[in-house]
Structure formats: C-alpha cells, structure tokens
Scaffold this motif. Structure first.
Motif, PDB file in Angstrom:
ATOM      1  N   GLY A 193      55.065  54.464  27.005  1.00  0.00           N
ATOM      2  CA  GLY A 193      54.623  53.944  28.255  1.00  0.00           C
ATOM      3  C   GLY A 193      54.713  54.876  29.270  1.00  0.00           C
ATOM      4  O   GLY A 193      54.875  56.100  29.442  1.00  0.00           O
ATOM      5  N   GLY A 194      54.591  54.430  30.622  1.00  0.00           N
ATOM      6  CA  GLY A 194      54.537  54.968  31.936  1.00  0.00           C
ATOM      7  C   GLY A 194      53.499  55.628  32.354  1.00  0.00           C
ATOM      8  O   GLY A 194      52.244  55.075  32.118  1.00  0.00           O
ATOM      9  N   THR A 195      53.502  56.861  32.936  1.00  0.00           N
ATOM     10  CA  THR A 195      52.187  57.508  33.269  1.00  0.00           C
ATOM     11  C   THR A 195      52.125  58.829  32.917  1.00  0.00           C
ATOM     12  O   THR A 195      53.194  59.469  32.074  1.00  0.00           O
ATOM     13  CB  THR A 195      52.060  57.609  34.964  1.00  0.00           C
ATOM     14  N   TRP A 196      51.254  59.619  33.158  1.00  0.00           N
ATOM     15  CA  TRP A 196      50.834  60.939  32.799  1.00  0.00           C
ATOM     16  C   TRP A 196      51.966  61.942  33.210  1.00  0.00           C
ATOM     17  O   TRP A 196      52.689  62.802  32.634  1.00  0.00           O
ATOM     18  CB  TRP A 196      49.659  61.702  33.241  1.00  0.00           C
ATOM     19  N   THR A 197      52.532  61.663  34.629  1.00  0.00           N
ATOM     20  CA  THR A 197      53.267  62.461  35.151  1.00  0.00           C
ATOM     21  C   THR A 197      54.732  62.144  34.982  1.00  0.00           C
ATOM     22  O   THR A 197      55.758  62.684  35.129  1.00  0.00           O
ATOM     23  CB  THR A 197      53.328  62.686  36.688  1.00  0.00           C
TER      24      THR A 197
END
Length: 713
Positions: free
Chosen positions: A653-657
């Motif tokens: 999960g999370g984001t690209w960065t």
C-alpha cells in the motif's frame, strides 16, 4: 595666321554677344506659366515656383530655380509631394555644336519627398497618368493615325550625354502608410556623386539619418561606381559603410560593412561586424563571406560564410556564450529555395554539422540532416537541477507498518499546452547524436527522424542505445484538434536498470536487465489528462535482478515465527529480494494502471501479484502472494524449507514515494489448510492448558470453536 586668329576672336565675340543677348532680352521667369501648364498636362498636378528662375553664366551656362513645389491632391497630410529650396543646373555651350549634351553639376538643396497611402489604400502616387478626363481617349477606341505626304525624315543623330555630378544637400523624405500603420522618415540625406560617365570609376559619398517607425538609424559611407552602357552590369567597389540604430528594445551600437566589389556575375568579398544590445542581451558579432549573383539574378550564393558571435545576458543558460556558424549558402530565386551546405555550428562546446534547406511558400518547408558528436545539457546551469537537489532515496519504503505520510503535493494541472505554433510549421529531417546526456542520463547512437506538418507531428524513428540496451520509439501527435491526440509505441530491450534508475532518479529500488514494450494512446497533454486520458498496455520483463527495500525471506521468517506464537530473531540483512525473472502486463485506462499477471521467480520462491495504482492519486493497492518451493539453496536457506508449498500473502500500500509492505496474517492462515490445521491444534492445546478439566465441557468447546472460527474466517 593672323586671319585665323581674327576669325577665332570673332567667333568668341559672337558667342559672348549671343549669350549676353539671351541674358539681356530673355527672362526665364516668363516661362513659368508654360512650365507649370506642361507639368499639369503631363501629371495632372500643380507645379508651384515661388522663387526666381535665373541664368547662371559662369563657369558655364545654366539655370537656378528657387522654392519649387510639386503639389499633392486634396486629402493628404502634407500639401506637397516634392519640395526644393533650390536647384541648379548648367550646360556647356560649345559641345552642343557636336551633338553632345554636357551637363555640369546638378545640385539640389533642401529637397523633401512625401509619399502617403491613406487608410483606404489611395496613394499620392496614384493618378500620375499625364491625361485629363476630357483629353483622354475613350477606352477601346484607337486614336486615328495622321496621314502625311511628306517624305520620311532621316534618322536623328544620337546625342552623347554626360553629367558632371549630382549633389543632394540637406535632403529629406517621408513614406507614410496609414493602412499598414507604418512610417519611415529620412530626416537628413547628403549625397555626392562624381561625374557620371560610362566606363569610368566615379566616387560616391553619403550620410543619412532617419527612423523606421520607432527605430532610429544613421549611416555613412563611400564607394566608387562604374556605370556600364548596360545599366544592370554597373558595379561598385571599395564600399565602406558604418551604421547605428536603436529603439526601446534594441541598440545597434555599431555596424560596419566592407566589400571589395558589388555587381552581377563577379565574386564579392564581404566583411561585416555588429555590436549592440537586444532586450537584456548584448552581442558582438563578426563575419565574412564571398557572394556571387548571376546575371539573371536567379542564383545567389554565399560561399565560405563565417559568423562568430559572443552573447551575454542574465536570461542565457550561461553569463556569456560563444556561437559560431560556417557553411555555404545558396538561394534559387526561381524555385524560391534557400540551401545551406557544409554546415558547421557551435554553441560553446556543443557542435553540429550537416545540411538544411528552406523552400519559401505560405508555410516555409524546412528540411535538415544534422549530426552532433556530443551534447551534454547538464553542463549548462539548470540542466540537472532535479538530480542535484534530490537527496539519496531510501531503498524502498517501510517493511511492515503504515506508509510514511507523503509531503503535500500540488494538484495536477488540467491546462493544455498551447500547440498553435505547430500549425504554422512544415519541418522534416533527421538528427543523429553520438553521445547525449540530459538529467544525468546518458544515451548514445541517437537517431531521430521526425516531421511536423501543419500541426501534425510524426516521429518516424527514434533509436538509441541506453545502458547496455536499446530503445526504439514511434509516435504521432495531432495538434489540429483540441485537446491534442497522441499514439506512442515504445520498445526498450535489455537495459541495465540499476544504473539507469540511479542516474535518472537517484533511486536503487530495482536492479536487473529490463525490457519494456509499451503501446499507448491518449487525448490531452495537460498533467491531469496525461494520466486520466491514457489507454493501452505496458508489458515489462526483467531478468537476473533484485527488488531493493523488501526482503521476502525475512518476511517468511516472520510468518514462521507468527505461526509458532514466537517473535522472529532479528538478523542484520540487506532489504533485498533477488529474482531470476519478473514479468507483468499493465492495462492503462481511466486513470488506473492495473495488472493481474505480475510474476516473479526467485531462489526458493515464486511470487505472483495483482492490483492497481491510481495514476492521479499515486496510491498503491497490490496483493503479493509468495510461494515457497522445495529447496534450501539460495536466498532464505533451510529456515524456509519448513514452509514448503505454503503461500504467504503480502499487501503493498502507501504511495509511489512512500510504499508500505505488510504481511497479511489472517489471509496467510485461511489460505493454507495445513497451516490452519496446525494453528487450530496449537490453539486447542493452549485452551486445554488454560481451562484444564473445563475444556471438555460441551459449552466451553462450543465457545472455543466459535472463537477459532472467528480467528480464521
């Protein structure tokens, strides 16, 4: 002898008496009405002579006229089209006896010319026909020929005409176009031309001051002219010109031009220099070339053209830059085509060679074939600011736990770029670059073949070598519609991914030999539409690599410890998962990139994944399923042999960065029957120890069974 002398003296006396009689008895002012009437008949305009017409007796017979004006029709800004303060003309008498018109110096003082075009397109030059309405012949009717019984006259003897010189003093001129809103003025012009004779070099000197709209200019120079009997074959030599000009945005401090010859069908060597300032940029340029124009003025060539310029200014990539160009230029007047051969150009250390051409039309057709040995954009200030400012990136995100909160980012712009300029272009050509560097990424053996034709861009070929691999791109862009539409096919083969990612983004998340096959299209080029409007597929294939930032064997040990109700022993290991193959196909559409067939083969492991990422929000939602295969060799060792044939789920999960990786314990147990059975037995054994004899009670068993079902379902 004395008789001959007396005869000559008598002739001289006769001439003197005749001239005296002319001066005494003929007043040239008496001819003013005749002169003005003839001008009126010839032009339809009034000629006003306010000053005297007077004889000039010495050094030759001549006339002088003062205060002469040739008037404009009504409705123009100035009353006169031509004004003269004074005009002088002399004629030698004796040569007239031998059919020779020897005119002396023609001197014009204070001449002023005014030309105006009104907003409706009417000019004060219109109507100079020499006919009036009453006197003109009706259109379509031929004027009857006059019959005569007189014998044909003998051909007239050809006269020889020579002019002793021309002198313009304090002349001026105004050319005003109210329709085009332009205004050109010469406030001062002095011009001196020596005796005008054919076949003789005659000196010329001039100086002029004026303005073109808001541009003020001045120039002075000298040369020698030779008038040929065929006027187009006349020549100039030893031309020397100095000029300056300035307006609010441009200051041309000095411009010098020297030419050994000017004429048709002869080589003309030019040397020129210019120094000044345009906006906030200063320039200092020098150059030379050899120009030749054929007699028909159909071909103009400039051979061995050299131009060297130094420019300086705050808006430039560097405080000071040196620009040079050399080559052979030719202009075909019939075909209206400009060609540039043997081109060599340089901007500081950037070099270019090749050829180009421009065919003039409603939209100029530009064609080129150029080559550069090396272009490094990062050597210019600002060329690699992103890479320089980025801090070293961590290898991956967090392994377990929540993702780090990303920094606030600006919303994506939905403003489309202005591509209207492409509609006015007709460009096609080829660019080859041996070595190209931009944003710290190095590309070699670049071949780009593209065309821009009235708003449509066609990238026919883009081939290059990229970090031990190759890249091939084809694409089209249609800017004739709004928003613009595009199609791109990209084929990247066998690229060494780690050094590419380190160079491009200072990232080391992925290593290996990578290939990418992309076939996408879309509508819109704004930041937002590039992500929401793109459709197509992107297939990736990586071999012999590693994913940095996540250690799957370590996660397996954590899973094993969890099953035993223990905590995994911490071992200092690099967060990296080696793999022999990593493949996936991403489908793009509606702002989502999704996959259902991501696979990875690694020592002792098999990994498959499915999920998606939102291209606008840049979030991640993937499920990764890790299967342990029957080997203790390679990464993981004997510790994972106990989990042979077990599938371990991991959520990304999370984001690209700031991605996050978490072990899905519940899914781990419910998706693996062997593990679930072992966990049940361990849980039952624990309950018996905890409850003792009560564990055999039916109600307690029922409650324990519900608890276990809730745990695994």
């Amino acid at each position: 002898m004395k008789k001959l002398l007396y005869i000559l003296l008598g002739l001289v006396l006769l001439v003197v008496v005749a001239i005296g009689a002319i001066v005494a008895f003929i007043n040239p002012n008496d001819f003013k009405p005749l002169i003005t009437d003839e001008v009126k008949k010839a032009t339809g305009r009034e000629l006003v002579i306010d000053g005297d017409i007077s004889w000039r007796f010495w050094p030759s017979l001549g006339l002088s006229v003062e205060q002469l004006a040739f008037q404009n029709p009504e409705g123009f800004a100035e009353p006169d089209m031509l004004k003269l303060s004074k005009a002088e003309l002399s004629v030698a008498v004796m040569p007239l006896l031998s059919d020779t018109l020897d005119i002396g110096l023609v001197s014009l003082h204070g001449a002023h010319v005014f030309i105006q075009t009104l907003p409706n397109g009417v000019s004060n030059l219109d109507g100079l026909t020499g006919e009036t309405g009453a006197e003109s012949t009706t259109a379509g009717e031929a004027e009857p020929a006059l019959e005569s019984s007189a014998p044909a006259s003998e051909p007239a003897t050809a006269w020889t005409i020579s002019i002793g010189g021309l002198e313009l003093l304090d002349a001026s001129a105004t050319v005003r176009d109210d329709k085009a809103h332009t205004n050109s003025e010469i406030s001062k012009l002095n011009l001196t031309i020596g005796k005008l004779e054919t076949g003789v070099w005659v000196p010329i000197e001039f100086d002029v001051e004026g303005k073109q709209n808001a541009l003020m200019f001045s120039a002075k120079g000298d040369a020698e002219a030779m008038i040929d009997k065929e006027i187009m074959m006349s020549q100039l030599r030893t031309l020397s010109l100095e000029a300056s000009a300035n307006d609010a945005a441009t200051q041309l401090e000095t411009f010098t031009l020297k030419a050994d010859r000017l004429g048709l069908a002869i080589p003309m060597v030019f040397d020129f220099a210019a120094k000044g300032k345009a906006s906030d940029m200063s320039f200092d340029a020098t150059g030379k070339t050899t120009v030749e124009v054929d007699e028909a003025i159909t071909l103009i060539t400039a051979k061995a053209l050299e131009l060297n310029t130094t420019v300086a200014g705050k808006s430039l990539p560097r405080p000071e830059m040196k620009i040079s160009m050399a080559g052979d230029v030719a202009f075909d007047n019939k075909a209206q085509k400009l060609s540039l051969e043997n081109l060599k150009a340089a901007v500081d250390e950037l070099n270019l060679d090749g050829k180009a051409s421009v065919a003039l039309a409603d939209i100029p057709a530009i064609r080129f074939d150029v080559h550069s040995p090396k272009i490094n954009l990062d050597t210019f200030p600002g060329g690699n600011t992103a890479a320089a400012e980025d801090k070293p990136a961590a290898s991956g995100g967090s392994q377990g736990g929540a993702a780090e909160k990303p920094a606030d980012k600006k919303p994506l712009s939905d403003v489309e770029p202005d591509l209207s300029a492409l509609k006015g272009l007709d460009i096609a050509g080829k660019i080859t670059i041996d070595d190209f560097v931009a944003s710290n990424v190095q590309v070699t053996d670049v071949i780009a073949n593209f065309a821009v034709n009235r708003g449509k861009v066609d990238v026919k070929q883009f081939d290059a070598k990229l970090y031990d691999g190759t890249i091939n791109v084809e694409g089209k862009l249609d800017a004739t519609t709004s928003p613009a539409r595009y199609q791109v096919k990209k084929d990247i083969k066998n690229v060494n991914v780690l050094p590419l990612m380190q160079a491009a983004a200072n990232q080391d998340m992925l290593a290996g030999i990578g290939s990418i096959d992309a076939n996408v299209s879309g509508v819109g080029l704004s930041e937002k539409r590039l992500r929401t409007g793109i459709t197509g597929t992107v297939a990736i294939n990586f071999a012999d690599g590693a994913i940095n930032g996540i250690n799957i064997p370590e996660m397996i040990r954590e899973a094993k410890a969890t099953l035993k109700g223990q905590r995994a022993e911490y071992v200092e290991e690099t967060r990296k998962t080696d793999f022999s193959a990593l493949t996936a196909t991403f489908n793009l559409g509606k702002g989502i990139a999704s996959t259902r067939n991501m696979k990875m083969e690694a020592p002792a492991l098999r990994v498959r994944s499915e999920g998606q990422t939102n291209l606008v929000k840049e979030d991640l939602d993937f499920e990764v399923f890790v299967s342990v295969v029957g080997t203790s060799k390679g990464q993981g060792g004997k510790d994972i042999d106990e989990l042979k044939d077990v599938t371990i789920p991991v959520k990304i999960g999370g984001t690209w960065t700031a991605p996050s990786y978490n072990l899905d314990v519940k899914s781990l147990l419910t998706s693996n029957k062997v593990l679930e059975e072992k966990a049940r037995k361990e849980a039952e054994r624990g309950l018996k120890k905890l409850l003792g004899d009560k564990a055999e009670d039916d109600k307690v068993k029922e409650a324990a069974d519900k608890l276990l079902k809730g745990l695994f379902n």
